[in-house]
Design a protein around this motif. Sequence first.
Motif, short mmCIF file in Angstrom:
data_model
loop_
_atom_site.label_atom_id
_atom_site.label_comp_id
_atom_site.label_asym_id
_atom_site.label_seq_id
_atom_site.Cartn_x
_atom_site.Cartn_y
_atom_site.Cartn_z
N ASN A 75 0.80 -1.22 0.00
CA ASN A 75 0.00 0.00 0.00
C ASN A 75 0.84 1.27 0.00
O ASN A 75 0.46 2.26 -0.63
N ASP A 76 1.96 1.25 0.69
CA ASP A 76 2.82 2.42 0.76
C ASP A 76 3.83 2.35 -0.38
O ASP A 76 4.96 1.91 -0.21
N VAL A 77 3.39 2.82 -1.55
CA VAL A 77 4.25 2.71 -2.74
C VAL A 77 5.44 3.66 -2.64
O VAL A 77 6.51 3.38 -3.17
N LEU A 78 5.27 4.76 -1.94
CA LEU A 78 6.39 5.68 -1.70
C LEU A 78 7.51 4.96 -0.95
O LEU A 78 8.69 5.07 -1.31
N ASP A 79 7.14 4.21 0.07
CA ASP A 79 8.14 3.44 0.81
C ASP A 79 8.77 2.38 -0.07
O ASP A 79 9.98 2.14 0.00
N ARG A 80 7.97 1.76 -0.94
CA ARG A 80 8.49 0.74 -1.85
C ARG A 80 9.56 1.34 -2.77
O ARG A 80 10.62 0.75 -2.98
N TYR A 81 9.28 2.50 -3.31
CA TYR A 81 10.25 3.18 -4.18
C TYR A 81 11.51 3.56 -3.41
O TYR A 81 12.64 3.36 -3.89
N TYR A 82 11.31 4.11 -2.22
CA TYR A 82 12.46 4.55 -1.43
C TYR A 82 13.36 3.38 -1.06
O TYR A 82 14.59 3.44 -1.23
N GLN A 83 12.76 2.31 -0.56
CA GLN A 83 13.56 1.15 -0.15
C GLN A 83 14.25 0.50 -1.34
O GLN A 83 15.38 0.02 -1.24
N CYS A 84 13.57 0.49 -2.48
CA CYS A 84 14.15 -0.07 -3.70
C CYS A 84 15.37 0.75 -4.14
O CYS A 84 16.45 0.21 -4.40
N ALA A 85 15.19 2.07 -4.21
CA ALA A 85 16.29 2.95 -4.62
C ALA A 85 17.45 2.86 -3.63
O ALA A 85 18.62 2.87 -4.03
N LYS A 86 17.13 2.77 -2.36
CA LYS A 86 18.17 2.69 -1.33
C LYS A 86 18.95 1.39 -1.44
O LYS A 86 20.19 1.39 -1.38
N GLU A 87 18.23 0.29 -1.63
CA GLU A 87 18.90 -1.02 -1.72
C GLU A 87 19.83 -1.10 -2.92
O GLU A 87 20.92 -1.67 -2.83
N TYR A 88 19.41 -0.53 -4.03
CA TYR A 88 20.21 -0.62 -5.26
C TYR A 88 21.14 0.60 -5.46
O TYR A 88 21.84 0.67 -6.46
N GLY A 89 21.12 1.53 -4.52
CA GLY A 89 22.01 2.67 -4.61
C GLY A 89 21.72 3.59 -5.78
O GLY A 89 22.64 4.14 -6.40
N ILE A 90 20.44 3.79 -6.06
CA ILE A 90 20.04 4.61 -7.22
C ILE A 90 19.97 6.08 -6.81
O ILE A 90 19.28 6.43 -5.85
N LYS A 91 20.64 6.92 -7.54
CA LYS A 91 20.67 8.36 -7.23
C LYS A 91 19.63 9.16 -8.02
O LYS A 91 19.19 10.21 -7.57
N ASP A 92 19.27 8.68 -9.19
CA ASP A 92 18.28 9.35 -10.02
C ASP A 92 17.30 8.31 -10.54
O ASP A 92 17.72 7.27 -11.07
N ILE A 93 16.02 8.58 -10.37
CA ILE A 93 14.98 7.59 -10.61
C ILE A 93 14.03 8.04 -11.72
O ILE A 93 13.61 9.19 -11.76
N VAL A 94 13.70 7.10 -12.61
CA VAL A 94 12.62 7.30 -13.58
C VAL A 94 11.44 6.45 -13.09
O VAL A 94 11.57 5.23 -12.96
N ARG A 95 10.34 7.10 -12.81
CA ARG A 95 9.17 6.35 -12.34
C ARG A 95 8.25 6.04 -13.51
O ARG A 95 7.78 6.93 -14.22
N ILE A 96 7.99 4.75 -13.68
CA ILE A 96 7.07 4.27 -14.70
C ILE A 96 6.08 3.33 -14.02
O ILE A 96 6.47 2.53 -13.16
N THR A 97 4.83 3.39 -14.40
CA THR A 97 3.85 2.45 -13.86
C THR A 97 3.53 1.38 -14.91
O THR A 97 3.56 1.66 -16.11
N ALA A 98 3.25 0.19 -14.44
CA ALA A 98 3.04 -0.95 -15.34
C ALA A 98 1.70 -0.91 -16.05
O ALA A 98 1.36 -1.83 -16.79
N ASP A 99 0.93 0.15 -15.84
CA ASP A 99 -0.35 0.29 -16.56
C ASP A 99 -0.20 1.19 -17.79
O ASP A 99 -1.18 1.75 -18.26
N CYS A 100 1.03 1.29 -18.31
CA CYS A 100 1.28 2.11 -19.50
C CYS A 100 1.95 1.27 -20.60
O CYS A 100 3.11 1.51 -20.96
N PRO A 101 1.24 0.29 -21.16
CA PRO A 101 1.85 -0.60 -22.15
C PRO A 101 1.98 -0.02 -23.55
O PRO A 101 2.38 -0.73 -24.48
N LEU A 102 1.66 1.27 -23.71
CA LEU A 102 1.85 1.93 -25.01
C LEU A 102 2.96 2.99 -24.92
O LEU A 102 3.15 3.77 -25.85
#
Length: 257
Positions: A75-102
């Motif tokens: 439910n907390d997608v902000l936390d999901r993004y933050y923890q993901c970026a932190k774990e992989y050491g990502i400094k700049d993020i492109v956010r894409i949602t999987a509901d954009c198949p075009l």
Amino acid sequence: MPTAIIQARMGSTRLPKKVMLEVLGKPVLWHVVNRVSKAKLVDGLIIATTVNLEDDIIVKFCKNNDILVFRGSGNDVLDRYYQCAKEYGIKDIVRITADCPLHDPNIIDMAIREYLKGKYDYVCNTIQYTFPDGFDVEVFSFGALEDAWKNANLPSEREHVTPFIKKNEKFKKKNVYSNKKYPANRCSLDYIDDYEFIKRIYEGIGKEMFYIDDVMDYVKKNPEILKINQHIKINNGYLKSLKEDEIFLKRRGVRNK
């Protein structure tokens, strides 16, 4: 260069399991990954899904296709993004949602190019829409993400990741605009009618990879397909979250201004 984090889950309330629905014999999620991977300025991608058992299928898909995957809050997608970026050491993020198949990799590159050129905290094409719904892209720094993660409280801010950044004046932001006028067609995947519309696009064009102008040209030549899903309002999910904000604030005795 930025890394793309694609959020995906099976538990969508409006269209469950939508990311694994098939288009031209392959899952929607495969098409999203295929398109994002063709952006020249994207330095790798990660699927950010949830720890829920129903999302084991997404993890299996990622492993079978050699795609990095992260599991976090449902439910907390902000936390999901933050923890993901932190774990992989990502400094700049492109956010894409999987509901954009075009999605169009050229539009993704446009946003990234502006982000890198202007040293912005946040660049998107959604503060003011000049592209059809379904071609949304956001690029932001880990610093902005971390600030939002620490300070965002509203349900809409936690579920939709970037509203806190969009609303906060301390961040340096930029909206990118299309260089041509596009109709406000709905090209995202939230309902079964959207799925039928997107399938018609793929089947009509007849190949896996094409671009926004190909989509618009096909729709222009086949306007009857607009009847499939154009009755659906854009951003219904976010509007629902705003109503949840009102309930949240009332419980705290705060009036939403």
